[in-house]
Design an enzyme around this catalytic site. Structure first.
Site, mmCIF file in Angstrom:
data_model
loop_
_atom_site.group_PDB
_atom_site.id
_atom_site.type_symbol
_atom_site.label_atom_id
_atom_site.label_comp_id
_atom_site.label_asym_id
_atom_site.label_seq_id
_atom_site.Cartn_x
_atom_site.Cartn_y
_atom_site.Cartn_z
ATOM 1 N N HIS A 186 0.856 -1.185 0.000
ATOM 2 C CA HIS A 186 0.000 0.000 0.000
ATOM 3 C C HIS A 186 0.895 1.240 0.000
ATOM 4 O O HIS A 186 1.596 1.500 0.984
ATOM 5 C CB HIS A 186 -0.927 0.011 1.220
ATOM 6 C CG HIS A 186 -1.887 -1.131 1.224
ATOM 7 N ND1 HIS A 186 -2.277 -1.786 2.372
ATOM 8 C CD2 HIS A 186 -2.547 -1.749 0.206
ATOM 9 C CE1 HIS A 186 -3.139 -2.744 2.060
ATOM 10 N NE2 HIS A 186 -3.308 -2.739 0.752
ATOM 11 N N GLU B 194 1.439 -4.316 11.725
ATOM 12 C CA GLU B 194 0.833 -2.994 11.572
ATOM 13 C C GLU B 194 1.527 -2.002 12.495
ATOM 14 O O GLU B 194 1.683 -2.252 13.686
ATOM 15 C CB GLU B 194 -0.663 -3.052 11.927
ATOM 16 C CG GLU B 194 -1.495 -3.929 11.006
ATOM 17 C CD GLU B 194 -1.986 -3.188 9.765
ATOM 18 O OE1 GLU B 194 -1.591 -2.020 9.585
ATOM 19 O OE2 GLU B 194 -2.767 -3.784 9.002
ATOM 20 N N HIS C 118 2.864 -3.248 7.217
ATOM 21 C CA HIS C 118 1.842 -2.255 6.860
ATOM 22 C C HIS C 118 1.831 -1.105 7.866
ATOM 23 O O HIS C 118 2.536 -1.128 8.870
ATOM 24 C CB HIS C 118 0.454 -2.911 6.850
ATOM 25 C CG HIS C 118 0.211 -3.832 5.707
ATOM 26 N ND1 HIS C 118 -0.639 -3.534 4.672
ATOM 27 C CD2 HIS C 118 0.714 -5.059 5.429
ATOM 28 C CE1 HIS C 118 -0.652 -4.535 3.806
ATOM 29 N NE2 HIS C 118 0.172 -5.482 4.250
ATOM 30 N N GLU D 77 1.374 3.850 2.952
ATOM 31 C CA GLU D 77 1.864 3.385 4.250
ATOM 32 C C GLU D 77 3.391 3.462 4.272
ATOM 33 O O GLU D 77 4.098 2.465 4.306
ATOM 34 C CB GLU D 77 1.340 1.975 4.525
ATOM 35 C CG GLU D 77 -0.184 1.958 4.642
ATOM 36 C CD GLU D 77 -0.788 0.562 4.662
ATOM 37 O OE1 GLU D 77 -0.020 -0.421 4.717
ATOM 38 O OE2 GLU D 77 -2.031 0.458 4.625
#
Length: 1010
Positions: free
Chosen positions: A786, A972, A885, A789
């Site tokens: 992504h 994350e 991420h 990010e």
């Protein structure tokens, strides 16, 4: 607890219960249970009951285990029988919850306790509603049933669906309408069930329900007793969720609901603040009831949420404006809600009143709603023979469209107003918890077919053999192929080799990325930012329709301007006095489409879409601003964000790089930062179906003030610390040059993106023979699927710097123990072109791992092939796979893993207490290691291990399911900062992110100890 059940001595109560479950209802076996129904159980009895009936079937007992216990509810049981079974189930579930035994707690949920209780409760409600002989009904049983429904329902992500499918919605409505005295746990469970849009609509349509609800609200409203005010809050929650039904809403608008709610708001506002004159005397003399004030506060928050919901509709909005809601809210904000309310419910009232003001202002048409974005990329056609091929890319991922509509992992699908009713014990909106998103037809069954997946055949896999040459040749020979080729490249040459679609006007300075950000910056103050903003807006004159467009990418994109290096600003630079601020984003990873000046120092910024995007993704921003004046407060407002909430409302700030203060690197910037739904509405979207035609798209603003320190500076402002593809290539060259002696590093190009940018993979270990390499486990790491990010790339930067350049015992052991396969940037095209979530294919690449298309998703096709080759040709499953991420709504950093016992699919449930126990524990290997190695930053409480159907096509789930890698994770990291340890209260910086990379590496050694 003994290792074998044969050694267990069961108490008499357990034996009687087992015999009771083995017999038919109404049998004589029930007689042995009767004496134990109302008496207290001893601790020994409790322990053995839990062991016998809490999870698996036990030997030496005729009937045992949770499934047998639930089966015992079926049939024509007496009230006494059901009371006993409810007491036993309550004992078991409460014990597991209090001991935080998530494994056994989930086992109860997976056994479908809610479905069983729904059937029993449905019969019970009809009996309770229609009975004429009150003494024949035991109220204790009703309390037990609703308590169990509520407590277990909080842990069951599908509870709302089960309530609907179990036919319990109508009986609950009847009970609410016909009975004055309701069990204590009934309303909390009824509210939870009403959160589902389908359930809420059905409840609102039930005959007599709304009249009864409004009658109860009006009866409770005048009370000043704490229990009654709390009861009013619960009824307002029911009103909120049932008002989403158009017919119900229209009826109540005719009944002047807006006028009544404003009266409720004024009454409870006065009662909730102990700073009011009417409360001052009692407060001074110590008679002020804080619990009562807190109850009034909850009523205020709920009432404002209802008014905000109503203000979404034109008729209600006009009525509220006629009732002078703006004047009421403005007066409240200015006179009574002072700066003393720093946090908590009082601060929420200030923000909610501010948001209500915005909702009641006249909406503005979204200025770009009919304008086509000029930047496009022609897409290849997928041939039918290509694995995963479905023709044009816009239909290439059926999983992406039908399962989760391309939703982000950090989107909770919760309306902004819904958040007013989320309580601390409520799992709604949490990753892996219950939510309102249970309405899709794909969720109607728990054991549906798995999505189809593709695998390469041996001939297709053969082309990936060069990326594993260490298994045949070892790593004793140094690798020179790329080093001498790239060492001579300048930064400009590296940037010019990067292929882009968005226009590039100039290249960014390399110092922007090389300067470390070691300064610790606290989270910004958010107190009353919304209040200040709304008062400022209310005091402004009406917005002009002739606002000046300062920057427009649509016209500037292809104006033929050359791409010179940006001149370095100096202190004697001359301002262009004919203009105000100047903007640009025509550089790598830039994202700015249009800037409109709405006041002398107030600029609205519109972000560019992801190229070819199927679903709107607006979050990442990165732009240049110049021609500023020193000590002038400028307001920047990014106006086309889409998420309903953001860490920008909790203390996060954007980052800024000043060319005149380049030695400071990136710093957090912005005062009075707030995040809110603005006045723009898009009503001209392409309609896909009838339901979507009824929906409007609302936009959210990130608003902040910046006071520049230098006149004529050139500054860059971004959502988070940028990390470009060109910098990755430059950094890899530098790291290879700086790497330690005795480190083997090979750089391979495993494929090319749609625009032709190389997708690179690094193999890192120590020099060794092929035989030694064969004995080493392989760790696969990836990042930046992504583009927005960027924190993922800084974590990866920390990993690479430590593995290649750090001289320590830990790093030596890591390289000696493992072979690392690292793909530092999966989606280079998205990064280069300033996208937030998509590749040039216009879709989320983390939703095509099940069936990647070689022509349309070459990035994922290559990454998945690497893992398949490792598993099937090298015959080594990855020791661990981590996909890195960033999370836009949570603090600290944490992981998501895969627990078969917590899967959407019933067939995935392993026997966690028997032969499958080892497998069930494997998903905890990495988080347990991270808790040991970096407890000060890692937040274990945010970790989730559920397997949602919507995530089947993601990297984490697909690597686990298709290749059997139990230690497959998503890591994350927050964009904002930390809530725990010595870093608590500070925003994260690039040095922190690199340390997270080092933490992750240390955790692999910790895993290897066990």
């Amino acid at each position: 607890m003994p290792d074998e059940d044969t050694k267990q001595t069961w108490c008499q109560l357990v034996v009687n219960t087992s015999n009771f479950l083995a017999e038919q209802p109404q049998s004589r076996a029930a007689d042995a249970i009767l004496p134990s129904i109302n008496r207290a159980w001893t601790e020994e009895e409790k322990h053995e009951l839990i062991e016998a009936f809490g999870h698996k079937k036990r030997t030496n007992l005729a009937k045992s285990g949770i499934k047998c216990l639930l089966l015992g509810f079926e049939g024509d049981r007496t009230q006494a029988d059901v009371i006993f079974l409810c007491r036993l189930l309550d004992l078991i579930f409460t014990h597991f919850s209090n001991d935080n035994d998530r494994k056994k707690e989930k086992y109860v949920v997976k056994a479908d306790a809610i479905a069983t209780l729904c059937r029993i409760t449905r019969k019970r409600v009809f009996l309770t509603v229609d009975v004429t002989d009150e003494p024949a009904i035991d109220p204790y049983l009703d309390e037990l049933l609703w308590k169990l429904m509520h407590s277990i329902g909080l842990k069951d992500s599908r509870v709302n669906l089960k309530v609907r499918m179990g036919g319990l919605v109508t009986p609950m409505c009847k009970l609410f309408v016909r009975k004055d005295e309701l069990p204590e746990a009934f309303l909390p469970f009824f509210i939870k069930a009403s959160r589902s849009p389908r359930n809420g609509q059905a409840i609102g349509r039930h005959e007599g329900f709304m009249q009864r609800l409004m009658a109860k609200i009006k009866m409770l409203d005048p009370s000043d007793q704490t229990p009654q005010v709390l009861l009013l809050d619960k009824h307002l929650q029911l009103l909120f969720f049932t008002l989403k039904n158009k017919r119900t809403r229209t009826h109540l608008l005719r009944e002047n609901i807006c006028k009544y709610l404003l009266e409720v708001l004024r009454r409870h506002l006065a009662a909730s603040s102990n700073s009011r004159p009417t409360r001052l005397l009692s407060s001074l003399f110590g008679t002020f009831d804080k619990s009562l004030s807190a109850a009034h506060t909850e009523v205020v928050i709920g009432t404002i949420a209802i008014l905000r919901l109503l203000s979404n509709f034109k008729k209600a909005r006009e009525e509220l404006k006629n009732l002078q809601v703006l004047e009421i809210c403005s007066r409240e904000l200015k006179e009574f809600w002072s700066d003393e309310w720093k946090t908590g419910p009082k601060a929420r009232i200030v923000d909610s009143l501010s948001a209500l003001c915005l909702r009641c202002m006249s909406p503005l048409p979204y200025p770009l709603e009919t304008r086509r974005f000029p930047v496009d990329f022609p897409l290849p056609t997928a041939t039918p023979s290509t694995p995963g091929g479905h023709g044009r890319v816009r239909n290439s991922s059926s999983i992406n469209i039908s399962f989760d509509n391309g939703r982000s992992s950090d989107e909770d699908n919760m309306d902004e107003e819904d958040e007013a009713f989320v309580r601390d014990d409520d799992e709604d909106g949490k990753e892996g918890g219950a939510s309102d998103d249970d309405e899709g037809k794909d969720d109607e069954e728990t054991n549906g077919a798995l999505p189809k997946t593709t695998r390469l055949n041996p001939q297709q896999l053969a082309k990936y053999a060069p990326f594993f040459v260490e298994n045949e040749q070892g790593t004793l020979q140094p690798t020179f192929s790329m080093m001498y080729q790239t060492n001579q490249e300048t930064w400009r040459t590296t940037c010019e080799k990067t292929r882009h679609v968005m226009p590039i006007h100039h290249h960014l300075p390399i110092e922007m990325f090389n300067t470390p950000t070691r300064v610790r910056e606290k989270t910004a103050k958010t107190t009353n930012n919304m209040k200040k903003m709304i008062i400022e807006e209310l005091d402004k004159p009406e917005r002009s329709t002739n606002n000046q467009v300062i920057f427009d990418l649509d016209t500037a994109a292809f104006d033929g301007l050359p791409g010179p290096e940006l001149p370095f600003p100096s202190a004697n630079v001359k301002l262009d006095t004919s203009k105000d601020l100047q903007f640009d984003s025509r550089f790598e990873s830039g994202n700015l489409r249009m800037v409109v000046q709405v006041a002398p120092t107030h600029y609205e910024l519109f972000l560019s879409p992801d190229v070819n995007q199927l679903r709107d993704h607006y979050q990442w921003f990165f732009f240049q601003v110049s021609n500023m004046r020193k000590s002038v407060k400028y307001t920047f407002e990014v106006v086309n964000c889409l998420k309903t909430s953001s860490l920008y409302s909790q203390g996060m700030q954007p980052v800024m790089y000043s060319m005149m203060e380049a030695a400071n690197g990136w710093r957090r910037t912005g005062e009075n930062v707030c995040y809110f739904r603005n006045l723009y509405i898009n009503e001209n979207e392409e309609k896909k179906n009838l339901e979507e035609q009824k929906k409007k798209k609302y936009y959210y603003s990130i608003r902040f003030n910046v006071t520049f320190q230098n006149t004529g500076d050139i500054c860059y402002i971004a959502y988070h610390y940028p990390y470009t593809y060109s910098f990755l290539n430059s950094s890899l060259c530098l790291l290879r040059k700086r790497k330690q002696e005795g480190v083997y590093c090979r750089e391979d190009v495993i494929g090319h993106s749609l625009a032709g940018n190389p997708i690179k993979m690094l193999t890192i270990t120590t020099p060794a023979s092929a035989a030694d390499i064969a004995n080493r486990e392989v760790i696969v790491l990836s990042a930046r699927v992504h583009p927005g990010e960027t924190n993922a790339s800084w974590i990866m930067q920390g990993i690479l710097e430590n593995l290649l350049c750090r001289q320590s015992n830990e790093m030596y052991r890591l390289r000696e123990t493992f072979v690392f396969k690292i793909i530092p940037m999966i989606n280079p095209d998205g990064v280069i072109n300033g996208s937030h979530r998509c590749s040039l294919a216009g879709i989320d690449l983390n939703r095509v791992w099940d069936r990647p298309n070689e022509a349309l998703h070459p990035e994922i096709f290559a990454c998945k092939a690497i893992i398949q080759y490792l598993c099937e040709v090298v015959n080594k499953k990855p020791y661990v796979y981590v996909d890195i991420h960033g999370h836009s709504k949570k603090w600290d950093y944490f992981v998501y893993g895969n627990n078969a016992a917590d899967s959407w699919r019933a067939d995935d449930l392993v026997d966690v207490l028997g032969t499958g126990q080892l497998e069930e524990e494997q998903h905890l290997a990495l988080p347990r290691a991270l808790e040991v190695t970096c407890a000060g930053r890692f937040n274990a409480s945010e970790c989730r291990f559920n397997v949602a159907r919507a995530k089947e096509s993601s990297a984490r789930v697909n690597v686990w399911r298709q290749f059997g890698v139990a230690t497959s994770y998503t890591l994350e990291s927050t964009f904002c900062g930390f809530h725990k340890g010595q870093n608590s209260g500070y925003q994260i910086n690039t040095s922190d992110l690199k340390e997270i990379g080092r933490d992750l590496l240390h955790s692999f050694l910790e895993m290897n100890k066990n």
